[in-house]
Design a protein around this motif. Sequence first.
Motif, PDB file in Angstrom:
ATOM      1  N   GLN A   1      -5.174  13.541   2.548  1.00 22.22           N
ATOM      2  CA  GLN A   1      -6.101  13.979   1.335  1.00 22.22           C
ATOM      3  C   GLN A   1      -6.860  12.963   0.920  1.00 22.22           C
ATOM      4  OE1 GLN A   1      -3.981  15.717  -1.821  1.00 22.22           O
ATOM      5  NE2 GLN A   1      -2.869  17.371  -0.490  1.00 22.22           N
ATOM      6  N   PRO A   2      -8.020  13.071   0.378  1.00 20.80           N
ATOM      7  CA  PRO A   2      -8.652  11.863  -0.109  1.00 20.80           C
ATOM      8  C   PRO A   2      -8.584  11.288  -1.631  1.00 20.80           C
ATOM      9  CG  PRO A   2      -9.998  13.913  -0.365  1.00 20.80           C
ATOM     10  CD  PRO A   2      -8.819  14.132   0.257  1.00 20.80           C
ATOM     11  N   ASN A   3      -8.915  10.149  -2.093  1.00 17.88           N
ATOM     12  CA  ASN A   3      -8.873   9.934  -3.271  1.00 17.88           C
ATOM     13  C   ASN A   3      -7.334   9.618  -3.721  1.00 17.88           C
ATOM     14  OD1 ASN A   3     -11.707  10.251  -3.906  1.00 17.88           O
ATOM     15  ND2 ASN A   3     -11.582  12.592  -4.101  1.00 17.88           N
ATOM     16  N   LEU A   4      -6.336   9.050  -2.965  1.00 22.28           N
ATOM     17  CA  LEU A   4      -5.346   8.671  -3.284  1.00 22.28           C
ATOM     18  C   LEU A   4      -5.050   7.298  -3.977  1.00 22.28           C
ATOM     19  CD1 LEU A   4      -3.410   9.881  -0.078  1.00 22.28           C
ATOM     20  CD2 LEU A   4      -3.522  11.071  -2.400  1.00 22.28           C
ATOM     21  N   ASP A   5      -6.343   6.534  -4.348  1.00 20.82           N
ATOM     22  CA  ASP A   5      -6.341   5.449  -4.716  1.00 20.82           C
ATOM     23  C   ASP A   5      -6.030   5.715  -6.349  1.00 20.82           C
ATOM     24  OD1 ASP A   5      -6.578   4.064  -2.688  1.00 20.82           O
ATOM     25  OD2 ASP A   5      -8.758   3.909  -2.876  1.00 20.82           O
ATOM     26  N   ASN A   6      -6.366   6.770  -6.725  1.00 22.88           N
ATOM     27  CA  ASN A   6      -5.979   7.153  -8.296  1.00 22.88           C
ATOM     28  C   ASN A   6      -4.576   7.822  -8.547  1.00 22.88           C
ATOM     29  OD1 ASN A   6      -7.066   7.176 -10.935  1.00 22.88           O
ATOM     30  ND2 ASN A   6      -7.386   9.220 -10.792  1.00 22.88           N
ATOM     31  N   SER A   7      -3.592   7.342  -7.559  1.00 21.34           N
ATOM     32  CA  SER A   7      -2.105   8.063  -7.579  1.00 21.34           C
ATOM     33  C   SER A   7      -1.563   6.598  -7.358  1.00 21.34           C
ATOM     34  CB  SER A   7      -2.031   8.891  -6.639  1.00 21.34           C
ATOM     35  OG  SER A   7      -2.887  10.140  -6.608  1.00 21.34           O
ATOM     36  N   ILE A   8      -0.164   6.939  -7.644  1.00 20.82           N
ATOM     37  CA  ILE A   8       0.804   5.914  -7.350  1.00 20.82           C
ATOM     38  C   ILE A   8       1.931   6.630  -6.774  1.00 20.82           C
ATOM     39  CG2 ILE A   8       2.536   4.258  -8.556  1.00 20.82           C
ATOM     40  CD1 ILE A   8       0.662   3.980 -10.876  1.00 20.82           C
ATOM     41  N   PHE A   9       2.441   5.876  -5.561  1.00 17.60           N
ATOM     42  CA  PHE A   9       3.694   6.281  -4.789  1.00 17.60           C
ATOM     43  C   PHE A   9       4.889   5.506  -5.276  1.00 17.60           C
ATOM     44  CE2 PHE A   9       0.167   7.047  -2.027  1.00 17.60           C
ATOM     45  CZ  PHE A   9       0.279   8.116  -1.541  1.00 17.60           C
ATOM     46  N   VAL A  10       5.932   6.204  -5.697  1.00 20.21           N
ATOM     47  CA  VAL A  10       7.120   5.716  -6.371  1.00 20.21           C
ATOM     48  C   VAL A  10       8.201   5.892  -5.085  1.00 20.21           C
ATOM     49  CG1 VAL A  10       8.875   5.742  -8.050  1.00 20.21           C
ATOM     50  CG2 VAL A  10       6.596   6.447  -8.566  1.00 20.21           C
ATOM     51  N   ILE A  11       8.545   4.785  -4.757  1.00 18.69           N
ATOM     52  CA  ILE A  11       9.465   4.834  -3.530  1.00 18.69           C
ATOM     53  C   ILE A  11      10.876   4.115  -4.115  1.00 18.69           C
ATOM     54  CG2 ILE A  11       7.882   4.640  -1.572  1.00 18.69           C
ATOM     55  CD1 ILE A  11       8.483   1.472  -1.549  1.00 18.69           C
ATOM     56  N   SER A  12      12.139   4.807  -3.524  1.00 13.38           N
ATOM     57  CA  SER A  12      13.205   4.355  -3.981  1.00 13.38           C
ATOM     58  C   SER A  12      14.497   4.335  -3.246  1.00 13.38           C
ATOM     59  CB  SER A  12      13.630   5.389  -5.422  1.00 13.38           C
ATOM     60  OG  SER A  12      13.916   6.690  -4.851  1.00 13.38           O
ATOM     61  N   TRP A  13      14.318   4.832  -2.014  1.00 14.81           N
ATOM     62  CA  TRP A  13      15.364   4.940  -1.064  1.00 14.81           C
ATOM     63  C   TRP A  13      15.785   3.625  -0.412  1.00 14.81           C
ATOM     64  CZ3 TRP A  13      17.382   9.795  -2.158  1.00 14.81           C
ATOM     65  CH2 TRP A  13      18.407  10.280  -1.444  1.00 14.81           C
ATOM     66  N   GLY A  14      16.520   3.268  -0.648  1.00 12.58           N
ATOM     67  CA  GLY A  14      16.816   1.646  -0.358  1.00 12.58           C
ATOM     68  C   GLY A  14      16.803   1.258   1.117  1.00 12.58           C
ATOM     69  N   PHE A  15      17.451   2.140   2.029  1.00 14.97           N
ATOM     70  CA  PHE A  15      17.377   1.750   3.546  1.00 14.97           C
ATOM     71  C   PHE A  15      15.910   2.160   4.155  1.00 14.97           C
ATOM     72  CE2 PHE A  15      21.958   1.868   3.261  1.00 14.97           C
ATOM     73  CZ  PHE A  15      22.051   0.570   3.521  1.00 14.97           C
ATOM     74  N   HIS A  16      15.215   3.009   3.378  1.00 15.29           N
ATOM     75  CA  HIS A  16      13.915   3.288   3.850  1.00 15.29           C
ATOM     76  C   HIS A  16      12.598   2.617   3.476  1.00 15.29           C
ATOM     77  CE1 HIS A  16      15.812   7.619   4.358  1.00 15.29           C
ATOM     78  NE2 HIS A  16      16.257   6.802   5.157  1.00 15.29           N
ATOM     79  N   ILE A  17      13.079   1.622   2.478  1.00 19.23           N
ATOM     80  CA  ILE A  17      11.916   1.024   1.759  1.00 19.23           C
ATOM     81  C   ILE A  17      10.901   0.305   2.929  1.00 19.23           C
ATOM     82  CG2 ILE A  17      11.349  -0.919   0.123  1.00 19.23           C
ATOM     83  CD1 ILE A  17      12.255   1.930  -1.032  1.00 19.23           C
ATOM     84  N   PRO A  18      11.401  -0.583   4.008  1.00 15.46           N
ATOM     85  CA  PRO A  18      10.884  -1.256   4.756  1.00 15.46           C
ATOM     86  C   PRO A  18       9.641  -0.360   5.376  1.00 15.46           C
ATOM     87  CG  PRO A  18      12.621  -2.312   4.899  1.00 15.46           C
ATOM     88  CD  PRO A  18      13.025  -0.963   3.986  1.00 15.46           C
ATOM     89  N   ARG A  19      10.098   0.596   5.940  1.00 21.41           N
ATOM     90  CA  ARG A  19       9.088   1.753   6.523  1.00 21.41           C
ATOM     91  C   ARG A  19       7.930   2.432   5.764  1.00 21.41           C
ATOM     92  NH1 ARG A  19      11.094   7.301   7.486  1.00 21.41           N
ATOM     93  NH2 ARG A  19      13.100   7.564   6.843  1.00 21.41           N
ATOM     94  N   LEU A  20       8.683   2.648   4.682  1.00 16.06           N
ATOM     95  CA  LEU A  20       7.797   3.490   3.598  1.00 16.06           C
ATOM     96  C   LEU A  20       6.732   2.236   3.112  1.00 16.06           C
ATOM     97  CD1 LEU A  20      10.256   5.413   1.363  1.00 16.06           C
ATOM     98  CD2 LEU A  20       8.454   6.324   2.914  1.00 16.06           C
ATOM     99  N   VAL A  21       7.006   1.039   2.912  1.00 18.83           N
ATOM    100  CA  VAL A  21       5.923   0.064   2.425  1.00 18.83           C
ATOM    101  C   VAL A  21       5.157  -0.181   3.523  1.00 18.83           C
ATOM    102  CG1 VAL A  21       5.621  -2.376   1.927  1.00 18.83           C
ATOM    103  CG2 VAL A  21       7.678  -1.013   0.845  1.00 18.83           C
ATOM    104  N   LYS A  22       5.458  -0.255   4.715  1.00 16.10           N
ATOM    105  CA  LYS A  22       4.404  -0.367   6.088  1.00 16.10           C
ATOM    106  C   LYS A  22       3.487   1.001   6.027  1.00 16.10           C
ATOM    107  CE  LYS A  22       4.415  -1.549  10.651  1.00 16.10           C
ATOM    108  NZ  LYS A  22       5.375  -1.628  11.959  1.00 16.10           N
TER     109      LYS A  22
END
Length: 332
Positions: free
Chosen positions: A57-78
Amino acid sequence: MRHLYFLVPGTGKRYHCGGLFAELKTLKLAQQVCSAEVVTYDQREPDTLFLDDLLQQPNLDNSIFVISWGFHIPRLVKRLWGYPVVYHAHSSGYGFNLPGDIPIVTVSRNSMGYWGQKRPNGLIFYLPNHISPEFTNQQQPRDIDVLVQVRKSSDYLLNQLIPALDSRCNVVTLTGFVDDLSVLFNRSKVFLYDSAEYWALSRVSEGFGLPPMEAMACGCQVFTSINGALADYLDPGFNCYKIGVYSTGYDCDRILTALQTPTPLAMTLADLAPYRADALIPRLEVILSDINQFFDHRAKHPADIPDLTKPRLARLWLQRTTAKVRKKLKVR
């Protein structure tokens, strides 16, 4: 306020755990401050956004992704590189690093201190987990002497202490998932919790430790370990008892004595107030306001504070050591 997307791998039974339920409670609090919804990224679910689809979807810059699942954080950040991202930190000690442009909201002061040392050049906030209204002392008769959850319990607790108590009082052991723990906490006089061994084997910390606080909110006395974030609110001798002390007999004697005490130890209503919605929603509003302002600034200005990386620490150590040696040589 930007729209919040709370990312979890899934919400089905496969993913049921304290971290998931705590994250969904935070989502509900956030929905009282701004628009927010859950997004899954490992398992597609009916009537729920899936990350692969969302990123098209377009215009995701006006959103914030909240990540929390410890072992998944590096791949989510990437995967979310370039988007506004917030790390909602529960447990600590996973070993990964985060860039300074990812604000961190921690659920405990223990985790806040960890990230304050590990990543000192970014925004860090403290938002404790929510203790929901059902966890309240119903002032009813208690027919269970000792309550234990098998999950996260130590070998000592399950194989030494419980057998020693079993013949001397009414012990109830929970081996599966319980829909409403507040009912059992209100029926129980003492709750045993010993997670230090579990987290040591997992090589990460106790992120918050909801069960002891929920038990105390229901008027149940707690014998517990004091590892990780449990130290945020537990105060042995004043609102709880330390478990696993010296010998099985010593623990047994104290538990049996606690069962008879007319003045059980527990957290007061004032102690619990910071973890209720009335206190958390205004705090979350301030945090989200600051985070939104930060992303507004980030969109227009580059970063110029260096990260505390291993190479930089090595260089700083060498500079400091060289300066000390030169100073000693001058004195001589």
